[in-house]
Design a protein around this motif. Structure first.
Motif, PDB file in Angstrom:
ATOM      1  N   ASP A 411      35.646  11.693 -24.683  1.00  0.00           N
ATOM      2  CA  ASP A 411      36.375  11.120 -23.549  1.00  0.00           C
ATOM      3  C   ASP A 411      37.583  11.971 -23.173  1.00  0.00           C
ATOM      4  OD1 ASP A 411      34.713   9.020 -23.000  1.00  0.00           O
ATOM      5  OD2 ASP A 411      35.795   7.559 -24.207  1.00  0.00           O
ATOM      6  N   LYS A 412      38.255  12.572 -24.147  1.00  0.00           N
ATOM      7  CA  LYS A 412      39.408  13.411 -23.840  1.00  0.00           C
ATOM      8  C   LYS A 412      38.964  14.685 -23.117  1.00  0.00           C
ATOM      9  CE  LYS A 412      43.076  13.496 -26.335  1.00  0.00           C
ATOM     10  NZ  LYS A 412      44.137  13.634 -27.342  1.00  0.00           N
ATOM     11  N   VAL A 413      37.812  15.230 -23.511  1.00  0.00           N
ATOM     12  CA  VAL A 413      37.292  16.406 -22.822  1.00  0.00           C
ATOM     13  C   VAL A 413      36.897  16.038 -21.394  1.00  0.00           C
ATOM     14  CG1 VAL A 413      35.492  18.173 -22.790  1.00  0.00           C
ATOM     15  CG2 VAL A 413      36.502  17.478 -24.969  1.00  0.00           C
ATOM     16  N   VAL A 414      36.254  14.885 -21.235  1.00  0.00           N
ATOM     17  CA  VAL A 414      35.863  14.431 -19.902  1.00  0.00           C
ATOM     18  C   VAL A 414      37.097  14.239 -19.023  1.00  0.00           C
ATOM     19  CG1 VAL A 414      34.900  12.462 -18.637  1.00  0.00           C
ATOM     20  CG2 VAL A 414      33.665  13.409 -20.596  1.00  0.00           C
ATOM     21  N   ASP A 415      38.152  13.641 -19.569  1.00  0.00           N
ATOM     22  CA  ASP A 415      39.391  13.472 -18.795  1.00  0.00           C
ATOM     23  C   ASP A 415      39.983  14.825 -18.406  1.00  0.00           C
ATOM     24  OD1 ASP A 415      39.292  10.720 -18.834  1.00  0.00           O
ATOM     25  OD2 ASP A 415      40.504  10.528 -20.653  1.00  0.00           O
ATOM     26  N   TYR A 416      39.880  15.805 -19.308  1.00  0.00           N
ATOM     27  CA  TYR A 416      40.364  17.155 -19.008  1.00  0.00           C
ATOM     28  C   TYR A 416      39.610  17.737 -17.815  1.00  0.00           C
ATOM     29  CZ  TYR A 416      40.617  22.255 -19.520  1.00  0.00           C
ATOM     30  OH  TYR A 416      40.748  23.604 -19.290  1.00  0.00           O
ATOM     31  N   ILE A 417      38.295  17.522 -17.781  1.00  0.00           N
ATOM     32  CA  ILE A 417      37.490  18.041 -16.671  1.00  0.00           C
ATOM     33  C   ILE A 417      37.834  17.305 -15.385  1.00  0.00           C
ATOM     34  CG2 ILE A 417      35.150  18.435 -15.823  1.00  0.00           C
ATOM     35  CD1 ILE A 417      34.224  18.519 -18.732  1.00  0.00           C
ATOM     36  N   PHE A 418      38.041  15.990 -15.484  1.00  0.00           N
ATOM     37  CA  PHE A 418      38.420  15.221 -14.298  1.00  0.00           C
ATOM     38  C   PHE A 418      39.680  15.811 -13.652  1.00  0.00           C
ATOM     39  CE2 PHE A 418      36.384  10.984 -15.838  1.00  0.00           C
ATOM     40  CZ  PHE A 418      35.139  11.426 -15.398  1.00  0.00           C
ATOM     41  N   GLU A 419      40.623  16.244 -14.490  1.00  0.00           N
ATOM     42  CA  GLU A 419      41.877  16.790 -13.956  1.00  0.00           C
ATOM     43  C   GLU A 419      41.649  18.097 -13.193  1.00  0.00           C
ATOM     44  OE1 GLU A 419      44.510  17.204 -17.220  1.00  0.00           O
ATOM     45  OE2 GLU A 419      44.716  15.051 -17.602  1.00  0.00           O
ATOM     46  N   LEU A 420      40.657  18.880 -13.614  1.00  0.00           N
ATOM     47  CA  LEU A 420      40.388  20.157 -12.955  1.00  0.00           C
ATOM     48  C   LEU A 420      39.496  20.000 -11.735  1.00  0.00           C
ATOM     49  CD1 LEU A 420      39.787  22.449 -16.072  1.00  0.00           C
ATOM     50  CD2 LEU A 420      41.882  22.198 -14.727  1.00  0.00           C
ATOM     51  N   ALA A 421      38.629  18.985 -11.748  1.00  0.00           N
ATOM     52  CA  ALA A 421      37.696  18.791 -10.639  1.00  0.00           C
ATOM     53  C   ALA A 421      38.395  18.141  -9.452  1.00  0.00           C
ATOM     54  CB  ALA A 421      36.532  17.912 -11.106  1.00  0.00           C
ATOM     55  N   THR A 422      37.736  18.166  -8.312  1.00  0.00           N
ATOM     56  CA  THR A 422      38.210  17.462  -7.128  1.00  0.00           C
ATOM     57  C   THR A 422      37.623  16.056  -7.148  1.00  0.00           C
ATOM     58  OG1 THR A 422      38.333  19.509  -5.835  1.00  0.00           O
ATOM     59  CG2 THR A 422      38.261  17.433  -4.614  1.00  0.00           C
ATOM     60  N   VAL A 423      38.483  15.061  -7.253  1.00  0.00           N
ATOM     61  CA  VAL A 423      38.037  13.667  -7.340  1.00  0.00           C
ATOM     62  C   VAL A 423      38.425  12.943  -6.050  1.00  0.00           C
ATOM     63  CG1 VAL A 423      38.225  11.496  -8.589  1.00  0.00           C
ATOM     64  CG2 VAL A 423      38.264  13.662  -9.842  1.00  0.00           C
ATOM     65  N   GLU A 424      37.422  12.406  -5.383  1.00  0.00           N
ATOM     66  CA  GLU A 424      37.648  11.706  -4.120  1.00  0.00           C
ATOM     67  C   GLU A 424      37.476  10.204  -4.332  1.00  0.00           C
ATOM     68  OE1 GLU A 424      34.754  13.368  -1.532  1.00  0.00           O
ATOM     69  OE2 GLU A 424      35.758  15.319  -1.360  1.00  0.00           O
ATOM     70  N   ASP A 425      38.498   9.431  -3.967  1.00  0.00           N
ATOM     71  CA  ASP A 425      38.416   7.978  -4.069  1.00  0.00           C
ATOM     72  C   ASP A 425      37.521   7.427  -2.966  1.00  0.00           C
ATOM     73  OD1 ASP A 425      40.109   8.116  -6.179  1.00  0.00           O
ATOM     74  OD2 ASP A 425      41.871   7.347  -5.134  1.00  0.00           O
ATOM     75  N   VAL A 426      36.619   6.540  -3.348  1.00  0.00           N
ATOM     76  CA  VAL A 426      35.728   5.897  -2.381  1.00  0.00           C
ATOM     77  C   VAL A 426      35.856   4.385  -2.551  1.00  0.00           C
ATOM     78  CG1 VAL A 426      33.341   5.599  -1.636  1.00  0.00           C
ATOM     79  CG2 VAL A 426      34.116   7.827  -2.458  1.00  0.00           C
ATOM     80  N   GLU A 427      36.332   3.699  -1.504  1.00  0.00           N
ATOM     81  CA  GLU A 427      36.472   2.252  -1.590  1.00  0.00           C
ATOM     82  C   GLU A 427      35.104   1.594  -1.641  1.00  0.00           C
ATOM     83  OE1 GLU A 427      38.974   0.564   1.352  1.00  0.00           O
ATOM     84  OE2 GLU A 427      40.728   1.787   0.840  1.00  0.00           O
ATOM     85  N   ALA A 428      34.960   0.608  -2.535  1.00  0.00           N
ATOM     86  CA  ALA A 428      33.691  -0.094  -2.693  1.00  0.00           C
ATOM     87  C   ALA A 428      33.970  -1.525  -3.102  1.00  0.00           C
ATOM     88  CB  ALA A 428      32.832   0.611  -3.744  1.00  0.00           C
ATOM     89  N   ASP A 429      32.932  -2.362  -3.000  1.00  0.00           N
ATOM     90  CA  ASP A 429      33.091  -3.741  -3.467  1.00  0.00           C
ATOM     91  C   ASP A 429      32.452  -3.888  -4.843  1.00  0.00           C
ATOM     92  OD1 ASP A 429      30.320  -3.992  -3.105  1.00  0.00           O
ATOM     93  OD2 ASP A 429      30.556  -4.816  -1.094  1.00  0.00           O
ATOM     94  N   LYS A 430      32.662  -5.042  -5.462  1.00  0.00           N
ATOM     95  CA  LYS A 430      32.203  -5.238  -6.829  1.00  0.00           C
ATOM     96  C   LYS A 430      30.682  -5.226  -6.934  1.00  0.00           C
ATOM     97  CE  LYS A 430      32.337 -10.301  -6.704  1.00  0.00           C
ATOM     98  NZ  LYS A 430      32.854 -11.523  -7.360  1.00  0.00           N
ATOM     99  N   ASP A 431      29.994  -5.635  -5.849  1.00  0.00           N
ATOM    100  CA  ASP A 431      28.526  -5.630  -5.882  1.00  0.00           C
ATOM    101  C   ASP A 431      27.991  -4.201  -5.931  1.00  0.00           C
ATOM    102  OD1 ASP A 431      28.397  -8.395  -5.830  1.00  0.00           O
ATOM    103  OD2 ASP A 431      28.372  -8.480  -3.638  1.00  0.00           O
TER     104      ASP A 431
END
Length: 443
Positions: A411-431
């Motif tokens: 999980d720490k490695v994955v979080d490290y990659i998340f920081e380097l990647a471009t992450v785009e927020d997408v609004e969604a509903d719970k369904d």
């Protein structure tokens, strides 16, 4: 020491290592010389026992130690010189069946080395993160769940019959073959009809009773019942009904909220909203992590150690077999054959596992002692009253520690990659989030 390469094929490596008799004898002499000042023997002063006598008495024992140390040292030296990192523990075998003192020692070493992995350009990755807000409907639904937990019961009017969901207070005596049995009787016992607290068929027969009734309930204990002397047997329970109460929904007000540690109903709703959104965020992270792993799997390619893939495929096949055969809890079953599907999934897991491990190592990502301690404490809570024993068990068991550390590291490695990647927020509903999570389980 002489080292001869015997295999160099893909990731497979093989070596023949020869340790001469002179080298072994030298090691034995070193050990005897080191120990001589502290040795006492009858007829000799401390430290004055002749070397020849020491060798005669202790030489064979020390030769075995020297041989093991020489082999371990030779293996370590060869791995250090080659720079290889074995995928699994090297296989070491002594050659020659009739070795005797004075002969050279010849051992073979075989292993598969880990591949060289180049770090991909993680900044080129683009990921979508689902952002879900907890709406009023979700909060009210969760609030209703709390109300169900906190429901009260109120006396039914005189003469009213019990319905499913009511709480019936009664005295009862259970009999098998006309004889009362231990644990089959109670007084003033409150039973919620429909809760499934008693054996199948019991609660349904109490629907319709009234206060003051004496009802004989006829049931049979299940064949797999925990008490073997009752399993599968017919029984009668004479029940005397003393009170009947109907469920009453609690009033959702500030007093209700205080039962859950909140100052007011609005504060409780805010806490529920925060908890729901934290749950949504965790689920969204799992969806984004799967997307990341899919992209990494497409991005990298390198040779995989066959033994790791084979071991992983067997584990996958074994796990899936037990999922299809939930009644089999042990390992007393036919040998489970791996399929191409198992192997394909194993290759993905091994490839991604090696890649994440390499990224973590090269970027000095580590699991801290504090993080490990917290993770162990979290798992220890699953064993109420035995937390200390569990903690001590983990502290003494390296394998269990690794099982706890591995997902934390990933999980720490994955979080490290998340920081380097471009992450785009997408609004969604719970369904939509729920559908995305369910899709993870299907793949």
């Amino acid at each position: 020491m002489q080292v001869t390469e015997t295999l160099n094929e893909g990731l497979k490596r093989g070596y023949q290592i020869t340790i001469t008799a002179d080298e072994l004898e030298s090691k034995v002499n070193e050990k005897l010389t080191e120990a001589q000042p502290e040795i006492e023997m009858k007829g000799f002063r401390k430290g004055k026992v002749p070397m020849a006598l020491l060798k005669k008495k202790f030489g064979t024992q020390l030769l075995g130690e020297a041989m093991q140390e020489a082999v371990d040292g030779a293996v370590s030296e060869q791995l250090e010189q080659s720079g290889d990192r074995p995928a699994m523990q090297p296989e070491i075998k002594m050659e020659g069946e009739n070795w005797k003192e004075g002969d050279d020692v010849v051992v073979s070493m075989a292993y598969e080395k880990l591949p060289e992995i180049e770090q991909p350009d993680l900044s080129t990755l683009t990921l979508e993160k689902m952002v879900v807000k907890a709406d009023d409907e979700a909060v009210e639904e969760a609030l209703s769940g709390l109300a169900e937990q906190a429901k009260n019961f109120e006396d039914r009017a005189d003469g009213e019959a019990a319905e499913s969901g009511d709480q019936v207070t009664m005295d009862f005596v259970g009999r098998v073959d006309g004889e009362a049995f231990e644990g089959g009787s109670a007084e003033d016992f409150p039973l919620e009809l429909g809760s499934g607290q008693f054996i199948p068929g019991f609660e349904e027969q109490l629907v319709g009773v009234k206060v003051g009734d004496e009802k004989v309930v006829e049931v049979s204990f299940p064949e797999e019942y925990g008490a073997s002397h009752l399993a599968g047997k017919a029984a009668e329970f004479t029940c005397t009904i003393k009170a009947i109460k109907a469920p009453a929904a609690p009033v959702l007000d500030d007093d209700f909220a205080k039962q859950f540690g909140s100052e007011s109903l609005d504060a409780l709703k805010d806490q529920i909203r925060e908890r729901l959104e934290a749950e949504y965020a965790g689920a969204a992270r799992a969806v984004m992590k799967r997307s990341l792993l899919d992209k990494l799997d497409d991005l990298v390619s390198f040779e995989l150690p066959p033994t790791l893939v084979d071991a992983e495929a067997k584990q996958i096949a074994h796990q899936l077999w037990h999922e299809d055969n939930p009644d089999v809890h042990g390992h007393d079953h036919p040998e489970i054959e791996t399929t191409d599907e198992h192997t394909k999934l194993a290759e993905r897991r091994v490839r991604l596992g090696l890649l994440l491990a390499e990224l973590g190592t090269k970027n000095e990502i580590q699991v801290s002692d504090a993080e490990m301690t917290q993770a162990i404490l979290n798992q220890a809570r699953q064993y109420p009253g035995k937390e200390r024993e569990f903690f001590e068990f983990v502290q003494k068991n390296q394998q269990v520690q690794q099982q706890i550390r591995a997902p934390l590291f990933e999980d720490k490695v994955v979080d490290y990659i998340f920081e380097l990647a471009t992450v785009e927020d997408v609004e969604a509903d719970k369904d939509a989030l729920k559908a995305a999570v369910e899709k993870l389980d299907e793949e």
